[in-house]
Every structure is written in structure tokens, then in C-alpha cells.
Design a protein around this motif. Structure first.
Motif, PDB file in Angstrom:
ATOM      1  N   VAL A  10       0.834  -1.193   0.000  1.00 18.42           N
ATOM      2  CA  VAL A  10       0.000   0.000   0.000  1.00 18.42           C
ATOM      3  C   VAL A  10       0.868   1.242   0.000  1.00 18.42           C
ATOM      4  CG1 VAL A  10      -1.594   1.379   1.402  1.00 18.42           C
ATOM      5  CG2 VAL A  10      -1.989  -1.072   1.120  1.00 18.42           C
ATOM      6  N   VAL A  11       0.544   2.167  -0.884  1.00 18.37           N
ATOM      7  CA  VAL A  11       1.091   3.520  -0.815  1.00 18.37           C
ATOM      8  C   VAL A  11       0.079   4.356  -0.040  1.00 18.37           C
ATOM      9  CG1 VAL A  11       1.803   5.561  -2.108  1.00 18.37           C
ATOM     10  CG2 VAL A  11       2.318   3.274  -2.996  1.00 18.37           C
ATOM     11  N   ALA A  12       0.501   4.908   1.099  1.00 19.64           N
ATOM     12  CA  ALA A  12      -0.391   5.663   1.976  1.00 19.64           C
ATOM     13  C   ALA A  12      -0.082   7.150   1.840  1.00 19.64           C
ATOM     14  CB  ALA A  12      -0.208   5.207   3.427  1.00 19.64           C
ATOM     15  N   LEU A  13      -1.009   7.878   1.233  1.00 22.18           N
ATOM     16  CA  LEU A  13      -0.796   9.290   0.915  1.00 22.18           C
ATOM     17  C   LEU A  13      -1.758  10.150   1.725  1.00 22.18           C
ATOM     18  CD1 LEU A  13      -0.301  10.711  -2.678  1.00 22.18           C
ATOM     19  CD2 LEU A  13      -1.619  11.952  -0.969  1.00 22.18           C
ATOM     20  N   ALA A  14      -1.221  11.127   2.429  1.00 23.49           N
ATOM     21  CA  ALA A  14      -2.039  12.066   3.196  1.00 23.49           C
ATOM     22  C   ALA A  14      -2.198  13.350   2.401  1.00 23.49           C
ATOM     23  CB  ALA A  14      -1.383  12.358   4.547  1.00 23.49           C
ATOM     24  N   ALA A  15      -3.441  13.797   2.216  1.00 25.54           N
ATOM     25  CA  ALA A  15      -3.705  14.978   1.394  1.00 25.54           C
ATOM     26  C   ALA A  15      -4.536  15.995   2.164  1.00 25.54           C
ATOM     27  CB  ALA A  15      -4.441  14.584   0.117  1.00 25.54           C
ATOM     28  N   TYR A  16      -4.219  17.266   1.923  1.00 26.34           N
ATOM     29  CA  TYR A  16      -5.011  18.358   2.485  1.00 26.34           C
ATOM     30  C   TYR A  16      -4.807  19.605   1.622  1.00 26.34           C
ATOM     31  CZ  TYR A  16      -6.594  22.114   5.538  1.00 26.34           C
ATOM     32  OH  TYR A  16      -7.233  23.230   6.050  1.00 26.34           O
ATOM     33  N   ARG A  17      -5.862  20.063   1.002  1.00 29.95           N
ATOM     34  CA  ARG A  17      -5.829  21.255   0.158  1.00 29.95           C
ATOM     35  C   ARG A  17      -4.563  21.299  -0.708  1.00 29.95           C
ATOM     36  NH1 ARG A  17      -7.928  26.187   4.123  1.00 29.95           N
ATOM     37  NH2 ARG A  17     -10.024  25.357   4.486  1.00 29.95           N
ATOM     38  N   PRO A  18      -4.378  20.310  -1.556  1.00 35.20           N
ATOM     39  CA  PRO A  18      -3.127  20.227  -2.316  1.00 35.20           C
ATOM     40  C   PRO A  18      -3.007  21.326  -3.365  1.00 35.20           C
ATOM     41  CG  PRO A  18      -4.691  18.602  -3.109  1.00 35.20           C
ATOM     42  CD  PRO A  18      -5.305  19.208  -1.886  1.00 35.20           C
ATOM     43  N   ARG A  73     -11.003  17.354  10.343  1.00 29.32           N
ATOM     44  CA  ARG A  73      -9.596  17.603  10.030  1.00 29.32           C
ATOM     45  C   ARG A  73      -8.745  17.325  11.262  1.00 29.32           C
ATOM     46  NH1 ARG A  73      -5.594  22.035   9.693  1.00 29.32           N
ATOM     47  NH2 ARG A  73      -4.021  21.137   8.318  1.00 29.32           N
ATOM     48  N   LEU A  74      -7.716  16.486  11.098  1.00 27.59           N
ATOM     49  CA  LEU A  74      -6.847  16.102  12.199  1.00 27.59           C
ATOM     50  C   LEU A  74      -5.448  16.681  12.094  1.00 27.59           C
ATOM     51  CD1 LEU A  74      -7.764  12.313  12.645  1.00 27.59           C
ATOM     52  CD2 LEU A  74      -8.720  14.306  13.827  1.00 27.59           C
ATOM     53  N   GLY A  75      -5.072  17.262  10.966  1.00 26.33           N
ATOM     54  CA  GLY A  75      -3.694  17.684  10.774  1.00 26.33           C
ATOM     55  C   GLY A  75      -2.863  16.534  10.232  1.00 26.33           C
ATOM     56  N   PHE A  76      -1.610  16.834   9.827  1.00 32.77           N
ATOM     57  CA  PHE A  76      -0.833  15.830   9.086  1.00 32.77           C
ATOM     58  C   PHE A  76      -0.523  14.602   9.931  1.00 32.77           C
ATOM     59  CE2 PHE A  76       2.668  17.872  11.240  1.00 32.77           C
ATOM     60  CZ  PHE A  76       3.679  16.937  11.294  1.00 32.77           C
ATOM     61  N   TYR A  77      -0.270  14.780  11.240  1.00 36.69           N
ATOM     62  CA  TYR A  77       0.068  13.639  12.100  1.00 36.69           C
ATOM     63  C   TYR A  77      -1.121  12.679  12.204  1.00 36.69           C
ATOM     64  CZ  TYR A  77       2.021  11.260  16.258  1.00 36.69           C
ATOM     65  OH  TYR A  77       2.525  10.334  17.163  1.00 36.69           O
TER      66      TYR A  77
END
Length: 333
Positions: A10-18, A73-77
Motif C-alpha cells: 500500500v502507498v499511503a498518501l495524506a492529502a489536504y488542500r493540495p 480535520r486532524l492535521g498531518f500527524y
């Protein structure tokens, strides 16, 4: 288990307002990997529809790419924790991805077989500045260091690493300390180094893109004394609700000893330690630590070049509050 070209992961990608242009480049670089047996889980922090529509359109509805939407929304962590929690049990490996880098086609093909030798493997990146694609550094120059030095200063950038799926059994849930130094890749690196090993290789496998929206950056921050003081005031107000001297001392401690103590206490509670190298790190940074092993780890790491001077200075700034945390008895040991 053998890790090779047939290994599913699995590639696990975190995204937020990219940034949509950078996001497009990153998605396509993952899609174009020479190792093709994977799914890419994209955790959209605080909403998913716009990201899901974009991914579907840009990748021609590639079924390997799946967007997970979360209203909160939790933030990047927290977002990285959320996406790795969704990794299915049949996956053999996990690769973390940021939303704005560019992977080279052979990245997964290069790193996955190295999991036969270590629980986590991290490569290097070329650092580029956007806009303009200016090359800031040809390599991130990460290195292999003893466990105590790794605890003191992280050598693993999440977007550069691949790790065995079972590492999540130890790492989840992530430990909590509300501070900017609370980062997922440092915790995963520590868990790997304490169990199946963490290894940094010299291969440059992607572009690490620096821009105004980076949460954490690779370009060195040359703050002066006044701007550093104002930055500390800002973080003290954010995390402790005050700019008082006491709040700033607590913030300095959180940024240095506090996060390391949080990791070491969590690690000690979850796994049996049978390594003298790991014991050294625990003795230096866990709750109630003696000061002699702490100073030994910091000094030897600094002398060998495994811990940078700014990192040592962060520990110096955090020491006054740490004296009260660990008490006089611990200081005498």
C-alpha cells in the motif's frame, strides 16, 4: 516472508488542500512506478469530494487509487495515522507519500527488496524548490546512526521510506504530545530500529519539493535570535495558551525532551527490549532518565556528526524544565 517484485503493498498518501499542479505530478509518478502491485490509499483530511474527482479525472479512473474521505480535520500527524490504519492485513509493505513530491519510476522496485534486511528502509531525495524547480541539494544526506542518536534527531523522512506491514502492529495507535515535533516518521523509525531494524540507503529516489505550503521542510531555517524568540512565543501561545516564561520553558521542553520521552515511554510499554543499543536510548530519554546517559548520547552523537548543533541547542533550551520533570534523584544517577 520474501519481499520482491511480486510483493503486494500500500502507498499511503495524506492529502489536504493540495497544490493541484504538484498533486498531479505526484499522483502520476506513483502511477508510473515500475513495481505495479499496490493500491494507493489517499486520506483526504477534512473532506474528499474535490480530491476524489481530481484523482479520478487525472488517472483515468485507475482502480488502484482510492480516496478515503473524513469530515474531521486532524492535521498531518493524525491524517497519516488515519491512512495507515486503513491498510489491509494482506498488504506486505507500506510506503508513505506526501502530496507534493515526485517519485522516480524505480523507487518501489529499489526499496521493497531491501525489506528482507530491515523492517524499515529509507532512501534519499533530491531537494528542489518550487516554483522554478531549482535544485537546492542533490541529496537529503540521511544516514544510519545508533538508536540513541536516532531518537535525538530523526534520520527518516516519511515520504522516503517503505516499511513492513507488521510494523503497524507496534506503532498504532501513534503516541500523542501536542507539539510540532510530534511526527509520524520519527515514531515509525524508532519502532523499526527497536525491533526489525531501520536502514538508510544512498539511492536518490525522488524529488522532495519545497514550497510555501510545506508543514515541515527540508531547507534549513536560518532564524536569528529575535525571530527564534518570536517563533517560540507563537508556539507557546498555540500549545500552552500563553507567552509567559513558564509556558515558553514548557514548550522548549516539549520540542526536545518531551517528544522523545513520549516515544520512549510508549515503546517501553509495548515491546520487550533486548538490545543494549535500544537500552541506551531508553536510559537517555525515557521518563525518570538519568542525566549521564543523556549527555553521553548527545555529546557522542554531536562529536560523530550524527546529531546536528541546532538539535543539541534545542535540548539545551529544554533542559531547565526537564530538571523539574526528572527530579533531583534522577540527576544524581
Amino acid at each position: 516472508m520474501v519481499y520482491d517484485s511480486s510483493s503486494f503493498g500500500v502507498v499511503a498518501l495524506a492529502a489536504y488542500r493540495p497544490d493541484w499542479d504538484l498533486f498531479r505530478i505526484q499522483l502520476r509518478s506513483i502511477q508510473d512506478q515500475s513495481h505495479t502491485d499496490f493500491v494507493c490509499l489517499i486520506s483526504a483530511d477534512g473532506g474528499d469530494q474535490e480530491i476524489a474527482d481530481f484523482v479520478k479525472a487525472e488517472l483515468n479512473d485507475d482502480s488502484r487509487f482510492r480516496v478515503l474521505g473524513f469530515p474531521e480535520r486532524l492535521g498531518f500527524y493524525g491524517n497519516f495515522e488515519r491512512v495507515v490504519q486503513a491498510v489491509p492485513p494482506e498488504a506486505q509493505w507500506v510506503a508513505l507519500a506526501d502530496q507534493d513530491d515526485r517519485w522516480y519510476p524505480s523507487k518501489l522496485e529499489t526499496l521493497i527488496p531491501k525489506l528482507n534486511d530491515a523492517a524499515l528502509v529509507s532512501g534519499q531525495a533530491r531537494v528542489v524548490r518550487n516554483p522554478g524547480n531549482e535544485v537546492v541539494a542533490d541529496s537529503t544526506a540521511r544516514k544510519n546512526v545508533p538508536f540513541g542518536a536516532l531518537v535525538a534527531q530523526n534520520q527518516v523522512t516519511g515520504s522516503l521510506c517503505v516499511f513492513r506491514r507488521e510494523l503497524l502492529d507496534l506503532a498504532l495507535p501513534f503516541p500523542r504530545l501536542e507539539t510540532i515535533t510530534q511526527v509520524h516518521d520519527h515514531w515509525l523509525a524508532v519502532c523499526a530500529a527497536a525491533t526489525g531494524g531501520a536502514m538508510v540507503v544512498e539511492d536518490v529516489l525522488q524529488d522532495y519539493v519545497q514550497h510555501g505550503g510545506n508543514v515541515l521542510g527540508e531547507v534549513e531555517d536560518h532564524r536569528g535570535i529575535l525571530s527564534s524568540w518570536r517563533h517560540l512565543e507563537s508556539m507557546s501561545e498555540k500549545y500552552h495558551g500563553s507567552k509567559s516564561l513558564l509556558a515558553m520553558l514548557r514548550t522548549s521542553n516539549d520540542l526536545s525532551f518531551g517528544w522523545r520521552r513520549t516515544m520512549m515511554d510508549c515503546l517501553k510499554a509495548r515491546v520487550a527490549i533486548n538490545s543494549s543499543d535500544v537500552e541506551t536510548g531508553l536510559a537517555a530519554f525515557s521518563s525518570g532518565h538519568a542525566w549521564r546517559p543523556t549527555l553521553r548520547v548527545l555529546w557522542s552523537g554531536f562529536r560523530r556528526g550524527d546529531i546536528a548543533a541546532p538539535c543539541v541547542l534545542e535540548f539545551v533550551a529544554g533542559a531547565p524544565a526537564e530538571l523539574f520533570v526528572n527530579g533531583f534523584g534522577a540527576r544524581r544517577r
